[in-house]
Scaffold this motif. Sequence first.
Motif, PDB file in Angstrom:
ATOM      1  N   THR A 100       0.816  -1.209   0.000  1.00 52.80           N
ATOM      2  CA  THR A 100       0.000   0.000   0.000  1.00 52.80           C
ATOM      3  C   THR A 100       0.857   1.270   0.000  1.00 52.80           C
ATOM      4  O   THR A 100       0.383   2.326  -0.416  1.00 52.80           O
ATOM      5  N   SER A 104       0.351   3.923  -2.814  1.00 46.82           N
ATOM      6  CA  SER A 104       0.077   5.299  -2.420  1.00 46.82           C
ATOM      7  C   SER A 104       0.981   6.281  -3.160  1.00 46.82           C
ATOM      8  O   SER A 104       0.538   7.331  -3.632  1.00 46.82           O
ATOM      9  N   VAL A 120      -4.037   5.553   6.128  1.00 43.13           N
ATOM     10  CA  VAL A 120      -5.245   5.003   6.757  1.00 43.13           C
ATOM     11  C   VAL A 120      -6.208   6.119   7.157  1.00 43.13           C
ATOM     12  O   VAL A 120      -7.428   5.982   7.011  1.00 43.13           O
ATOM     13  N   LEU A 123      -7.824   7.304   3.675  1.00 41.04           N
ATOM     14  CA  LEU A 123      -8.554   6.334   2.863  1.00 41.04           C
ATOM     15  C   LEU A 123      -9.486   5.425   3.649  1.00 41.04           C
ATOM     16  O   LEU A 123     -10.409   4.850   3.077  1.00 41.04           O
ATOM     17  N   VAL A 160      -7.917   0.028   2.518  1.00 42.65           N
ATOM     18  CA  VAL A 160      -6.963   0.940   1.895  1.00 42.65           C
ATOM     19  C   VAL A 160      -6.599   0.442   0.498  1.00 42.65           C
ATOM     20  O   VAL A 160      -6.550   1.222  -0.467  1.00 42.65           O
TER      21      VAL A 160
END
Length: 204
Positions: A100, A104, A120, A123, A160
């Motif tokens: 992630t 990102s 976190v 999202l 996420v």
Amino acid sequence: MTTFLHQGDLPDDLDLGPVVAVDSETMGLRFRRDPLCVVQLSSGDGHAHVVRLNRPAYDCPNLKRLMADPDVLKIFHFGRFDIGMIQLHLGVETRPVYCTKIASKLARTYTDRHGLKDVVRELAGVDLSKAQQSSDWGAAELSQAQLDYAASDVLYLHKVRDQLDMMLAREGRTELAKACFDFLPIRARLDLEGWDEIDVFAHS
């Protein structure tokens, strides 16, 4: 939400499904100095499983099997470090993976804040506490605060990922992200082999 603590390994009959969020806790951030102490996982059902590993044997066949299972996608945040630690101490290459943090950086180009707490919050709408991040993960017994912290690092990664997937698709970067994820275990291996601070693709 329930956090299950397992000593040494995952239970034989535990099925976490085809997509599992994974994180780890160590005694520090240096591969050969600092041992891997804890691995936490979630299937995205709101529950977390925290494995306190038996060191130095790391006799955890169920966990090792899951990490190497080609049919189970493992979601990490900054997977480069966790995958390296798992490869070093458990002796298995973790595949397939999704990171992630990489997603990102490829999707959320409007910000330079790609830490788990920031991702976190935006999202998943959850404000994580990082108070236990630097606590003693090698202790004989983990505190409730440590268990709660470990769980929080994996409980929201499925959501996420879903949000990041939509953003990656919108920006036309899905295939680029997948290529990065596929290379991640090799990047971790380079770290373990001594190229952790060297960009092998750089001109100089």
